[in-house]
Design an enzyme around this catalytic site. Structure first.
Site: not given
Ligand code: FES
Length: 133
Positions: A33, A35, A58, A102
């Protein structure tokens, strides 16, 4: 989608920020993702005395960072290295299956911060790279 515990940890996260004069820094990115999570640790006599996080991610990533930083405080570095994302998720009483990935960020960021601490202790340079997990 999220249970009450997760929502509470997301809305009232603990340990947000960066530990002053930290001894270890771990920065990891989720390849799926994009992140990013950073964890900084204060370590005295191989015991984690403080932990803080900054997460660009998220709700599940923020809730697990908050919970993981709470859990590692007071642990020895060996105990913290054994902390799994599963244990963090259990503490939060579960995450939706599609959000389980995540929680891996917190486990890996703690490991990376301890690695940075040990590397610096043995004369190496401080961590700068973002590790992809
Ligand atoms: Fe990226 Fe949760 S969607 S860490």
């Amino acid at each position: 989608m999220y249970n009450e515990k997760v929502m509470d940890a997301f809305q009232n996260p603990k340990n947000v920020g960066e530990v002053e004069n930290y001894d270890g820094l771990g920065k990891v990115g989720n390849a799926a993702c994009g992140d990013i999570m950073q964890i900084t640790l204060k370590i005295e006599n191989d015991i984690i005395t403080d932990a803080k996080f900054k997460t660009f991610g998220c709700a599940a990533a923020i809730a697990t960072s908050s919970t993981a930083t709470e859990m590692v405080k007071g642990m020895t570095i060996d105990e913290a290295l054994k902390l799994t994302n599963k244990a963090v998720v259990e503490k939060l009483e579960g995450l939706p299956p599609q959000k389980l990935h995540c929680s891996v960020l917190a486990e890996e960021a703690i490991k990376a911060a301890i690695e940075d601490y040990e590397n610096k202790k043995s004369g190496g340079t401080a961590a700068t790279e973002i590790k992809t997990v």
